[in-house]
Write an enzyme that holds these catalytic residues in place. Structure first.
Site, PDB file in Angstrom:
ATOM      1  N   LYS A  80      -2.283  -6.517  -8.803  1.00 18.24           N
ATOM      2  CA  LYS A  80      -2.434  -6.379  -7.346  1.00 18.24           C
ATOM      3  C   LYS A  80      -1.896  -7.652  -6.702  1.00 18.24           C
ATOM      4  CE  LYS A  80      -6.165  -5.270  -4.023  1.00 18.24           C
ATOM      5  NZ  LYS A  80      -7.603  -4.940  -3.925  1.00 18.24           N
ATOM      6  N   SER A 155      -8.718  -0.610  -1.600  1.00 18.29           N
ATOM      7  CA  SER A 155      -7.513  -1.312  -1.236  1.00 18.29           C
ATOM      8  C   SER A 155      -6.504  -1.478  -2.366  1.00 18.29           C
ATOM      9  CB  SER A 155      -7.873  -2.689  -0.683  1.00 18.29           C
ATOM     10  OG  SER A 155      -8.436  -3.494  -1.698  1.00 18.29           O
ATOM     11  N   SER A 179     -12.768  -1.144  -4.065  1.00 16.99           N
ATOM     12  CA  SER A 179     -11.302  -1.112  -4.062  1.00 16.99           C
ATOM     13  C   SER A 179     -10.619  -0.846  -5.389  1.00 16.99           C
ATOM     14  CB  SER A 179     -10.766  -2.415  -3.493  1.00 16.99           C
ATOM     15  OG  SER A 179     -10.795  -2.329  -2.096  1.00 16.99           O
TER      16      SER A 179
HETATM   17  N1  GLN Z   1     -12.929  -0.452   1.638  1.00 15.74           N
HETATM   18  C1  GLN Z   1     -13.743  -1.627   1.592  1.00 15.74           C
HETATM   19  C2  GLN Z   1     -13.347  -2.559   2.705  1.00 15.74           C
HETATM   20  O1  GLN Z   1     -12.496  -2.218   3.443  1.00 15.74           O
HETATM   21  C3  GLN Z   1     -13.642  -2.279   0.253  1.00 15.74           C
HETATM   22  C4  GLN Z   1     -12.470  -3.123   0.079  1.00 15.74           C
HETATM   23  C5  GLN Z   1     -12.413  -3.807  -1.251  1.00 15.74           C
HETATM   24  O2  GLN Z   1     -13.167  -3.469  -2.165  1.00 15.74           O
HETATM   25  N2  GLN Z   1     -11.555  -4.804  -1.338  1.00 15.74           N
HETATM   26  O3  GLN Z   1     -13.882  -3.592   2.865  1.00 15.74           O
END
Ligand code: GLN
Length: 489
Positions: A80, A155, A179
């Site tokens: 990532k 994400s 994410s």
């Molecule tokens: N969807 C969650 C957020 O927007 C989790 C994001 C993540 O785990 N990096 O914060």
């Protein structure tokens, strides 16, 4: 089956037997990338072909000398784009870091390099890992390989999409509130968020430091065990790092007779019928494997999401203060230093990141701190205690990973709160610090993958992996492939 669609385990056996070379596998991955990158995206950076093939040749010469370093020696993979890689752009999918080339490597990349892994590229993501669809990327456009009109989840949407479409054999993602698990669920792959502190965060660009964890996205649980064996290591460069003694791959038994599975029926109230059916069928499969179901009733279902968005935004507002146009990346020169900060941050950050910074600054400000941030920390204790109590009664907790399969791109972008609701099942694991995994357990009528979430007590990754491995030995959802892959052959 094409090489690029095989698991680490299968390719590793073939490499050991010298039936295939790392160069052949890497070329196959590169050829898949060239076939599907314009269709589903996934990468922000693909390394130069010669750089990739040189690494593969090094692996091949170790193999011919019978000096293969590990099960991932010679295996092409992706990271990532929030994990620092020396000399390779690390953008967090943000304009503010578009030209940032880190001067050092994050610890997980060091481990994978030392084990002989072949880095192919850096994956698309929601900007600074804030989002659930990867639509908040300022630099890429990643689509779901199962249906390119749908989101890949986020994400770590790029990481999940490249694994699901054969553009990498495995990838690492990061998980602050879901994410790794949400995109794994949407893209039909297996993703585990380890216990907080099990994997070093050194060199991971911080979103919410008390919640962030790095973990693998793979084709199945066995591959996840192989990767965890390489990255779960004590690191004195991360002050929260813990020494964990584990041998995940070796201890995969596939025997889960007598395992106690906790479920909270409140998780199924009003849930999409397709997801509910898939999870209930999986629970029946677990019963057939000798597991026992234990009823749980969590008191935190209504407060978890609010607590998560308060805590994570508060930490993000502090962590992102460093992107000021002085130290890293982009700078828009203003009349004075304050003007430079304002111009750089206004131009450099996308709207979701700004929303989190404002929300986080607000909940930490005097006058509101007690009402929001302190209350969220109290909720955090409740959630942790609830899990401590639950794990006195059961070994794992099973729930859906997400409320639905992947939805249309663009559908929810106008409504941040609707998107926040996608994380309802995943955030509690981060808040409590416990490990949790998503594995495929079915398909919607539209043919989109459905994810099953398995959580366990801190440092009980082995229990999760065994539960997932046993399930995957008796089902084949994880072996299904998107049409895009079938057509690319
Ligand atoms: N969807 C969650 C957020 O927007 C989790 C994001 C993540 O785990 N990096 O914060």
């Amino acid at each position: 089956m094409k090489l690029c669609d095989m698991s680490i385990y299968e390719l590793s056996e073939m490499l050991d037997k010298k039936e295939v070379s790392s160069v052949e596998i890497s070329k196959d991955v590169l050829s898949r990338i060239s076939k599907v990158k314009d269709i589903c995206g996934g990468y922000l950076t693909v390394l130069d072909e010669n750089v990739i093939l040189d690494k593969a040749k090094e692996a091949d010469s170790r193999i011919s000398d019978n000096k293969r370093k590990s099960k991932i020696d010679g295996i092409p993979y992706a990271l990532k784009d929030n994990m620092c890689t020396k000399g390779i752009a690390t953008t967090c999918a943000s304009k503010i870091l578009e030209n940032f080339i880190p001067p050092y490597d994050c610890t997980v990349y060091e481990h994978l390099s030392n084990a002989g892994g072949v880095l192919v590229g850096k994956c698309d993501m929601d900007e600074f890992a804030m989002g659930s669809t990867t639509e908040n990327s300022a630099l890429g456009c990643t689509k779901n390989p199962w249906d390119v009109n749908k989101v890949a989840g986020g994400s770590s949407g790029g990481s999940a999409a490249v694994v699901s479409s054969g553009q990498a054999i495995f990838a690492l993602g990061s998980d602050t509130g879901g994410s790794i698990r949400l995109p794994s669920s949407f893209c039909g792959v297996s993703g585990i968020k380890p216990t907080y502190s099990a994997v070093s965060r050194y060199g991971l660009v911080a979103f919410a430091s008390s919640l962030d964890q790095i973990g693998p996205i793979t084709k199945d649980a066995r591959d996840a065990a192989i990767i965890l064996d390489e990255i779960v290591r004590y690191d004195n460069k991360d002050s929260t790092s813990v020494m964990v003694m584990a041998d995940y791959y070796k201890n995969l038994t596939g025997n889960i007779k007598g395992m106690k599975i906790g479920i909270d029926m409140a998780h199924y109230d009003g849930l999409n019928a397709e997801v509910k059916d898939a999870v209930f069928t999986a629970l029946d499969d677990y019963k057939a494997l000798g597991c026992e179901i234990v009823d749980l009733s969590f008191s935190h279902n209504d407060i978890a999401l609010s607590a998560y968005y308060i805590i994570s935004s508060a930490e993000a507002s502090s962590n992102l203060a460093r992107f000021d146009g002085v130290k890293y990346g982009m700078r828009i020169q203003g009349g004075d230093i304050i003007d430079t900060y304002v111009k750089t941050r206004s131009e450099g950050f996308g709207s979701e990141v700004k929303r989190r910074i404002m929300l986080g600054t607000f909940v930490l400000s005097s006058g509101y701190y007690d009402a929001y941030y302190k209350k969220a920390l109290k909720a955090r204790s409740v959630i942790k205690n609830n899990y401590d109590e639950a794990f006195k009664k059961c070994d794992i907790v099973i729930s859906p990973t997400a409320v639905s399969g992947a939805f249309e791109r663009g559908r929810k972008t106008q409504s941040p709160t609707e998107i926040y609701l996608s994380d309802i099942y995943t955030v509690t694991a981060n808040i409590a610090g416990i490990p949790a995994m998503s594995i495929p357990c079915g398909f919607t009528k539209e043919g989109m993958p459905i994810g099953l979430q398995i959580a366990a007590n801190s440092y009980c990754e082995q229990t999760i992996l065994n539960a997932a491995f046993a399930y995957q030995n008796s089902t084949n959802f994880h072996k299904q492939q998107p049409n895009l892959v079938k057509e690319a052959k």
